[in-house]
Design a protein around this motif. Structure first.
Motif, short mmCIF file in Angstrom:
data_model
loop_
_atom_site.label_atom_id
_atom_site.label_comp_id
_atom_site.label_asym_id
_atom_site.label_seq_id
_atom_site.Cartn_x
_atom_site.Cartn_y
_atom_site.Cartn_z
N THR A 93 0.84 -1.20 0.00
CA THR A 93 0.00 0.00 0.00
C THR A 93 0.88 1.25 0.00
N ASP A 94 0.64 2.16 -0.94
CA ASP A 94 1.38 3.41 -0.98
C ASP A 94 1.00 4.29 0.21
N ILE A 95 1.96 5.03 0.72
CA ILE A 95 1.76 5.88 1.90
C ILE A 95 1.95 7.34 1.50
N TYR A 96 0.96 8.18 1.79
CA TYR A 96 1.08 9.61 1.52
C TYR A 96 1.86 10.28 2.66
N ARG A 97 2.78 11.13 2.28
CA ARG A 97 3.56 11.85 3.29
C ARG A 97 2.61 12.64 4.19
N PRO A 98 2.75 12.48 5.52
CA PRO A 98 1.85 13.18 6.43
C PRO A 98 2.19 14.67 6.54
N GLN A 99 1.19 15.44 6.90
CA GLN A 99 1.37 16.86 7.17
C GLN A 99 0.98 17.14 8.62
N GLY A 100 1.53 18.21 9.15
CA GLY A 100 1.21 18.55 10.52
C GLY A 100 2.03 19.71 11.03
N GLN A 101 1.96 19.93 12.32
CA GLN A 101 2.73 21.00 12.97
C GLN A 101 4.14 20.50 13.28
N THR A 102 5.11 21.34 13.01
CA THR A 102 6.48 21.10 13.44
C THR A 102 7.04 22.41 13.98
N LYS A 103 8.10 22.29 14.74
CA LYS A 103 8.74 23.50 15.26
C LYS A 103 10.24 23.45 14.94
N PRO A 104 10.64 24.13 13.89
CA PRO A 104 12.07 24.17 13.55
C PRO A 104 12.90 24.74 14.70
N LEU A 105 14.12 24.28 14.82
CA LEU A 105 14.99 24.74 15.91
C LEU A 105 15.20 26.24 15.90
N GLU A 106 15.22 26.81 14.68
CA GLU A 106 15.51 28.24 14.56
C GLU A 106 14.27 29.11 14.73
N SER A 107 13.12 28.50 14.99
CA SER A 107 11.87 29.25 15.07
C SER A 107 11.32 29.24 16.48
N ASP A 108 10.64 30.34 16.86
CA ASP A 108 9.98 30.43 18.15
C ASP A 108 8.55 29.89 18.10
N GLN A 109 8.01 29.76 16.88
CA GLN A 109 6.63 29.33 16.72
C GLN A 109 6.56 28.10 15.80
N PRO A 110 5.54 27.27 15.97
CA PRO A 110 5.38 26.12 15.07
C PRO A 110 4.93 26.55 13.69
N ILE A 111 5.19 25.70 12.72
CA ILE A 111 4.74 25.93 11.35
C ILE A 111 3.95 24.70 10.90
N PHE A 112 3.18 24.86 9.83
CA PHE A 112 2.42 23.74 9.29
C PHE A 112 2.97 23.36 7.91
N GLY A 113 3.04 22.06 7.65
CA GLY A 113 3.48 21.60 6.35
C GLY A 113 3.79 20.12 6.35
N PRO A 114 4.26 19.60 5.20
CA PRO A 114 4.60 18.19 5.11
C PRO A 114 5.77 17.85 6.03
N SER A 115 5.75 16.66 6.60
CA SER A 115 6.87 16.21 7.41
C SER A 115 8.14 16.14 6.57
N LYS A 116 9.23 16.67 7.11
CA LYS A 116 10.52 16.63 6.43
C LYS A 116 11.44 15.57 7.01
N GLN A 117 10.98 14.91 8.08
CA GLN A 117 11.80 13.91 8.76
C GLN A 117 11.02 12.59 8.86
N LEU A 118 10.66 12.05 7.71
CA LEU A 118 9.88 10.81 7.67
C LEU A 118 10.82 9.61 7.82
N ASP A 119 10.42 8.67 8.65
CA ASP A 119 11.29 7.55 9.01
C ASP A 119 10.50 6.24 8.94
N PHE A 120 11.24 5.14 8.87
CA PHE A 120 10.66 3.81 9.04
C PHE A 120 11.03 3.29 10.42
#
Length: 433
Positions: A174-201
């Motif tokens: 089954t194909d898996i769609y990349r999830p989206q959600g809130q993340t908080k980059p280290l350099e940011s004070d606030q969370p952002i929304f978008g596709p996960s950039k750190q997808l793992d198995f």
């Protein structure tokens, strides 16, 4: 050394010693039903049932094999599982003519695995994911908290786990769609929304509960095996950046709920019994309800392959073993139910990421790349820190016998770009006159 009249190569995952169960349908008959894998074929158990081969077990004619899931068969209990497996194994022996010489019946009962579609084998009621590998827990803890605080104080005293999402467990392929959600980059004070950039198995092994327990009645470590029907391979996909922002104080949520892939063939616990080994020494000694004796683990060789969209063939990136697990399935079940929690037929339990003592035995990219500091070099010149769109992850595993293997087949999944988000819900608008 028993042999089947069906030719099986020594490296096949499906000799007569294995006989894993699966749900399938073929081009001629779209109705789902249950079969066992033998070599390159599947043996249709519904056909055998209709010819009376299971009448002695008490389930003959009850159509438990003409079903879209293994659940009705799993509910029959350990005694019936053992009897059915014995009958199938006997019929497949090279010196038993009953099935071997009946060509009409053989043509009805056997299908090539190339000509069938394998389906999700079990109607999964609930899903629990553990955190049972000490090497994995220590590696992750070291990455985020340092070596001195790698393991949380409770980890060496109990099998840590969390309740996952059963509805998003999918069968291999089954194909898996990349999830989206809130993340908080280290350099940011606030969370952002978008596709996960750190997808793992996550390289895991799962097991299905065949017979549950009554609410309020815990399962003891000595009785736990009687409740386990069989094992599958599990890839519990993980969005690490979503997880690192959401997990405090209650643990994983959206970072895990989007997909969990499992292999389609359920290997019976009985097939794995010859490969039992002693698990790691547990120090400190567990509390009395978690004490186990004897051989409480399995020697299951595990491998992970990655194939990018630019590669002709997959490349192995990890090699581990089930025997590294610190907490056994008996301990997992005993701890899960010590409160009186009632497990049910079809519940899926998973080990959590299985890692070993060496770098190549780490069971996820978070560990393999040490959170990006040590990228994986692929044979075609590409590098990987996290899974990219178009990447396919393939996991496989087997127990090595004397001239045969007890294998799980494989669990594979390909990552697709995220689906476009309709913030205004335009696709679902309806108007009444």
């Amino acid at each position: 050394m028993i042999r089947s009249f069906i030719e099986v190569e020594p490296e096949s995952h499906f000799p007569i010693h294995n006989l894993p169960y699966g749900v399938f349908r073929d081009k001629e008959n779209k109705e789902p039903r249950i079969g066992v894998a033998i070599g390159e074929f599947v043996l249709d158990l519904a056909v055998l049932d209709e010819h009376g081969f299971f009448d002695s077990t008490g389930i003959g004619g009850k159509r438990v094999f003409r079903q879209a899931s293994l659940n009705p068969f799993m509910q029959t209990g350990k005694k019936v599982w053992k009897e059915v497996r014995s009958i199938i194994q006997h019929l497949l022996k090279e010196d038993v003519p009953t099935l071997r010489d009946n060509w009409d019946l053989r043509n009805q009962a056997f299908k090539s695995q190339k000509d069938i579609e394998l389906m999700l084998p079990v109607e999964i009621k609930s899903y629990t994911d553990f955190y049972a590998s000490k090497e994995h827990a220590a590696n992750v803890g070291t990455i985020f908290r340092g070596k001195e605080k790698a393991l949380m104080p409770n980890w060496i005293h109990l099998p840590v786990g969390y309740h996952g999402r059963a509805s998003s467990v999918v069968v291999s392929g089954t194909d898996i769609y990349r999830p989206q959600g809130q993340t908080k980059p280290l350099e940011s004070d606030q969370p952002i929304f978008g596709p996960s950039k750190q997808l793992d198995f996550e390289l895991e092994v799962g097991y299905f509960i065949g017979i549950g327990n009554e609410l309020g009645s815990p399962i003891s470590v000595k009785d736990a095996r009687d409740h386990v029907f069989g094992f599958v391979l599990v890839n519990d996909w993980s969005a690490r950046d979503i997880q690192s922002w959401e997990y405090q104080p209650l643990g994983p949520f959206l970072s895990k709920n989007f997909a969990t892939s499992i292999s389609p063939w359920v290997v019976p616990l009985e097939a794995l019994e010859p490969f039992r080994v002693k698990g790691p020494i547990q120090d400190p000694e567990p509390l009395s309800y978690l004490k186990v004796e004897g051989l409480n683990s399995f020697d299951i060789h595990l491998e992970v392959f990655l194939k990018s969209k630019n590669m002709e063939k997959p490349q192995r990136i990890s090699k581990s073993n089930y025997k590294y697990l610190y907490w056994s399935i008996e301990q997992q079940i005993a701890h899960h139910t010590i409160t009186g929690c009632n497990l049910q037929t079809g519940d899926l339990m998973a080990t959590g990421t299985i890692s070993g003592p060496t770098k190549e035995s780490r069971g996820c990219l978070l560990e393999l790349t040490w959170r990006g500091k040590e990228p994986i070099q692929l044979d075609n010149g590409e590098q990987r820190i996290w899974i990219e769109d178009g990447d396919e992850v393939i996991m496989t595993g087997w127990c090595q016998g004397d001239g045969y293997r007890i294998g799980f087949g494989e669990v594979r999944g390909r990552i697709l770009p995220p689906k476009e988000l309709d913030l205004h819900n335009k696709k679902h608008l309806s108007f009444s006159k």
